[in-house]
Design an enzyme around this catalytic site. Structure first.
Site, mmCIF file in Angstrom:
data_model
loop_
_atom_site.group_PDB
_atom_site.id
_atom_site.type_symbol
_atom_site.label_atom_id
_atom_site.label_comp_id
_atom_site.label_asym_id
_atom_site.label_seq_id
_atom_site.Cartn_x
_atom_site.Cartn_y
_atom_site.Cartn_z
ATOM 1 N N LYS A 210 46.991 76.849 -25.709
ATOM 2 C CA LYS A 210 47.251 75.455 -25.350
ATOM 3 C C LYS A 210 48.260 74.844 -26.311
ATOM 4 O O LYS A 210 48.228 75.106 -27.522
ATOM 5 C CB LYS A 210 45.935 74.668 -25.405
ATOM 6 N N SER A 292 41.877 68.405 -20.637
ATOM 7 C CA SER A 292 43.316 68.473 -20.819
ATOM 8 C C SER A 292 43.829 69.906 -20.951
ATOM 9 O O SER A 292 45.026 70.134 -20.942
ATOM 10 C CB SER A 292 43.710 67.674 -22.069
ATOM 11 N N SER A 316 37.504 68.957 -22.725
ATOM 12 C CA SER A 316 38.825 69.435 -22.332
ATOM 13 C C SER A 316 38.932 70.943 -22.145
ATOM 14 O O SER A 316 39.921 71.424 -21.619
ATOM 15 C CB SER A 316 39.868 68.992 -23.369
#
Length: 622
Positions: A210, A292, A316
């Site tokens: 990420k 996210s 997330s």
């Protein structure tokens, strides 16, 4: 006359038993969905001196923030970060890692917990099963046998990513990937395998990261256009160093909701411009992957890598894992070092793992776990335990006394506050678990869940505002999406009293959860109250603000972050539209092994219900 003072009963007078007199309060978000011109106008008003003050005061009053955190008296002190009782972690059926060993040594220990990988004919297996994600050990076996090389896998990966970008719509899995760097890593791994000296089972296996985690030489943007201008990447994050030591093939930075402040994955900067884009869900390209860490979850679901890293500050990791039909794990706060992770929130966020299987989650967890002396944590981790999953080797699930001895707590009023298809699927999984193992489910009450959600919101907003607010005001405000600008306008309005009251609520919630863990090993919930949302046309074109649906996706995940508890999401089936549903397990501090053990059992039990292939999927081994 001033405002009437409210008073919360001391936690010593509150009960978590099923007979508690505490009423359940569902999330009641008072904020309309906005997109397009309306959102732009609202952004301008929120940032203005006069209108902004009026709107911020109204939003806080309508959403009970004023009542709960300004006008209510607490008897407890604040707890500024998760702080756990000092006690030994007692888990059955585990082996303990030696803390001074190398990441490859730790991964080797994880392999001792697994049944031997059966001899597999890849094409034959694929023909027999409707859908099968390849595991890390499948990649390793293919490399060792010489049937394929890491270099060829890297070439196939690059071709697959290019294809995903050329689809209509663009799947938007990655913010950045460097073809030269990927092929260099793959070439080095191929040479090690040719000599018969791979660094670990992860050597040459593609792993995505990420874009909130430093992975040199990539920039760390946090999904923004400006963060890389004020924060330079000089080294790998601690978790990345550990993966490199294991030989993992790091294949790029995955897309994410800007600054981690949303649940859809819509990003105004990394998509198919000139329009905004969202990370697309591989199970339905018209739906979002979630936020996210949506890029990491979607990349795993699409078969681009067996595992990826995310960061979980408000669900997330677990949320997109559930929406994309993969496993998502966040460890206990402090279990994985946050060194080299974008400092968006100090006391809530944890590096997490997204993987196609519990087995791969275990391998990745073993590789990256471990804290550093400089980590700012209150409770330092004990040695990590790894679950011995060989209990399930011959398929006789009834042999595992460890699973049957686990006690699960469930707050039914909370559990049932989800869409019918999610609720039905989760109950089906629980019923199968009880039938096969005789697992005991205890009914409990968790008081003040809505107050905890609001306290988490105040905390995460205050922390990101304090952490990057100066740079945001100086460089980021005009380059940020409208939803982010609204968030920051609201975050900056939180008062000292509101923030400290939120931390006093953290103390209360830690008390409630520790009381539950005196009689139960873990708490079970759906991972999300709904399945993946549609990527609406106006939201894609201009951005979207939808706190109501966001609260629905987040409502079961707050305790994992606010209290720093370990939690895992396991795929258990699909809703009537064929969209994945996840079941969440929340554990006692430092009980990752127990979570992984039970998650593995659930995965095996529910495997027949999880054979639907994604709409977009790639095979790098055939």
């Amino acid at each position: 006359m001033g405002t009437k003072k409210l008073e919360l009963r001391p936690v010593s007078e509150m009960s978590t038993s099923k007979d508690s007199d505490t009423n359940y309060t569902a999330a009641n978000v008072k904020a309309p969905r906005m997109a397009g011109l309306l959102l732009r106008c609202f952004t301008w008003m929120m940032e203005s001196d006069i209108f902004g003050l009026i709107f911020r005061l109204k939003l806080k009053k309508d959403n009970l923030i004023t009542k709960v955190f300004q006008q209510t008296e607490y008897h407890e002190p604040p707890m500024f970060q998760p702080h756990f009782p000092i006690e030994e972690v007692e888990e059955s059926g585990v082996i303990q890692l030696e803390q001074n060993r190398s990441p490859p040594d730790h991964v080797a220990r994880a392999l001792e917990c697994l049944y031997p990988l059966p001899s597999r004919n890849a094409i034959g297996d694929r023909n027999r099963h409707p859908f099968l994600h390849w595991k890390i050990r499948d990649y390793a076996e293919a490399f060792v046998s010489g049937r394929i090389t890491p270099y060829l896998v890297a070439e196939r990966f690059l071709s697959a990513v290019e294809d995903s970008c050329n689809r209509s719509p663009n799947m938007c899995f990655f913010i950045a990937y460097n073809e030269e760097d990927i092929l260099r890593q793959a070439s080095e791994s191929t040479a090690r395998h040719a000599k018969g000296k791979p660094l670990s089972v992860l050597d040459g296996v593609p792993i995505a990261v990420k874009d909130e985690i430093d992975c040199f030489p990539y920039l760390t943007t946090g999904g923004t256009k400006w963060m890389q201008k004020v924060r330079k990447v000089k080294d790998d994050a601690a978790c990345i160093k550990r993966l490199r030591a294991c030989g993992a093939l790091l294949v790029g930075k995955t897309n994410m909701h800007e600054l981690g402040q949303g649940t859809t994955g819509i990003n105004p900067h990394y998509g198919c411009l000139p329009f905004l884009e969202a990370v697309r869900n591989p199970y339905d390209k018209d739906r979002c992957a979630g936020g996210s860490s949506g890029g990491s979850a979607a990349a795993v679901a699409a078969g681009l890598c067996p595992a990826a890293l995310g960061v979980d500050g408000g669900g997330s990791v677990r949320m997109p894992a559930a929406l994309c039909g993969v496993v998502g794990l966040k460890g206990t706060y402090g279990r994985v070092s946050s060194a080299g992770v974008l400092p968006l929130n100090w006391t809530l966020g944890s590096v997490g793992i997204l993987a196609a299987s519990v087995e791969d989650t275990l391998i990745m967890y073993t590789a990256i776990q471990g804290h550093l002396a400089q980590d700012w944590i209150a409770s330092f981790p004990p040695a990590a335990n790894l679950p011995i999953l060989k209990d399930f080797e011959d398929g006789d699930l009834s042999k595992s006394k460890i699973i049957s001895s686990i006690k699960i707590a469930k707050y039914s009023k909370w559990f049932d506050d989800s869409d019918k298809s999610v609720r039905t699927t989760c109950y089906s999984a629980l019923n199968v678990l009880q039938q096969e193992y005789g697992v005991k489910v205890l009914e409990v009450t968790i008081p003040e869940l809505e107050e905890m959600r609001l306290a988490h919101f105040i905390t995460i907003g205050s922390e990101i505002s304090a952490s990057i607010g100066i740079d945001y005001d100086r460089m980021g405000i005009h380059d940020s999406g409208a939803d982010i600008r609204v968030c920051f306008a609201l975050y900056g309005s939180f008062s000292t009293r509101e923030l400290l009251s939120a931390q006093r609520m953290r103390f209360r919630q830690m008390h409630y959860h520790m009381e539950i863990f005196k009689t139960a090993d873990l708490i079970v919930t759906p991972t999300t109250a709904a399945t993946a949302p549609v990527c609406s046309a106006d939201g894609l074109k201009y951005g979207e603000l939808n706190y109501v649906y966001g609260a629905k996706l987040m409502q079961y995940q707050i305790a994992g972050n606010f209290l720093g508890l370990p939690a895992i999401s396991v795929p258990i089936g699909y809703d009537e539209n064929g969209l994945p549903v996840g079941l969440q397990l929340i554990g006692r501090p430092w009980s990752e092994a127990t979570l992984l053990h039970l998650a593995s059992a659930i995965e095996l039990l529910m495997a027949p219900n999880c054979t639907k292939p994604p709409e977009v999927v790639y095979d790098l081994l055939i």
